[in-house]
Design an enzyme around this catalytic site. Structure first.
Site, PDB file in Angstrom:
ATOM      1  N   ASP A   1       0.714  -1.225  -0.072  1.00  0.00           N
ATOM      2  CA  ASP A   1      -0.168  -0.317   0.266  1.00  0.00           C
ATOM      3  C   ASP A   1       0.995   1.350  -0.135  1.00  0.00           C
ATOM      4  O   ASP A   1       1.606   1.329   0.528  1.00  0.00           O
ATOM      5  CB  ASP A   1      -0.490  -0.218   1.207  1.00  0.00           C
ATOM      6  N   LYS A   2       0.578   2.134  -0.640  1.00  0.00           N
ATOM      7  CA  LYS A   2       1.046   3.875  -0.536  1.00  0.00           C
ATOM      8  C   LYS A   2       1.573   3.926   1.203  1.00  0.00           C
ATOM      9  O   LYS A   2       0.601   3.711   2.089  1.00  0.00           O
ATOM     10  CB  LYS A   2       0.264   4.419  -1.044  1.00  0.00           C
TER      11      LYS A   2
END
Length: 209
Positions: A21-22
């Site tokens: 995930d970012k």
């Protein structure tokens, strides 16, 4: 990655085998050849790749356990994932590593690898990740926790079979500076509270004496 290894231009997705995930830190697998990428993707599908994460979550996690809850798109907020009956099978195993006043450091092991899995599963059981603006709490009773600017999630250990030799391999990545600093601040606050309580107890005993 293409700058450091131009040959990845000939591999789908520049060799990326799985995603983070970012704003999640830690280990990511990149294959240099199509053959290696194909083998590693198959290992992921067979659930033989070991992926261990460190996560700092709200609240007190007293014991470990597993979250077995299907994940899919949120029914009304399409940019989010959610636990939904018609979702894809998803399992996360977790165990407490260190407890603080208002948070717990846990290790999360992925059995499956769905989008936002750890973040959604931990929020689902009432322990959202610190700093998670999408699935977490906007504010807590602790300024130190509220000041952390991303979800407190780190891919700390990764194990797989080498795609050519099939020998088991494992890597570890230390916590990044921001995550480590957050834990140190929480430890200092916990020690300060403990010392204050100890001094208060001593004062009460002296008065009684």
């Amino acid at each position: 990655m293409l700058h450091h290894a131009p040959g990845l231009a000939g591999v789908p997705r520049a060799g990326i085998v799985h995603r983070l995930d970012k704003d999640t830190s830690g280990l990511l697998v990149v294959a240099k050849t199509l053959e290696a990428q194909t083998d590693l993707v198959r290992q992921l599908q067979a659930r033989t790749v070991k992926r261990h994460y460190a996560a700092l979550v709200h609240g007190a996690v007293e014991v470990g356990g597993s979250v077995d809850a299907p994940l899919g798109r949120h029914p009304t907020q399409r940019t989010k994932m959610a636990v939904v009956g018609a979702g894809r099978h998803a399992v996360t195993h977790f165990a407490p590593l260190e407890r603080f006043a208002r948070a717990t450091l846990v290790q999360c092991n992925l059995e499956t690898g769905r989008t936002h899995q750890i973040r959604v599963h931990m929020a689902h059981i009432g322990h959202p990740l610190i700093g998670d603006a999408t699935y977490g709490r906007r504010k807590s009773a602790c300024a130190t926790l509220d000041a952390f600017g991303r979800q407190a999630l780190h891919a700390m250990r990764l194990g797989l079979l080498h795609p050519a030799t099939h020998q088991p391999m494992e890597w570890e990545a230390p916590l990044p500076a921001d995550f480590s600093a957050l834990l140190e601040r929480l430890r200092a606050e916990l020690n300060a509270d403990s010392n204050a309580n100890s001094n208060a107890d001593s004062a009460v005993r002296r008065r009684r004496g």
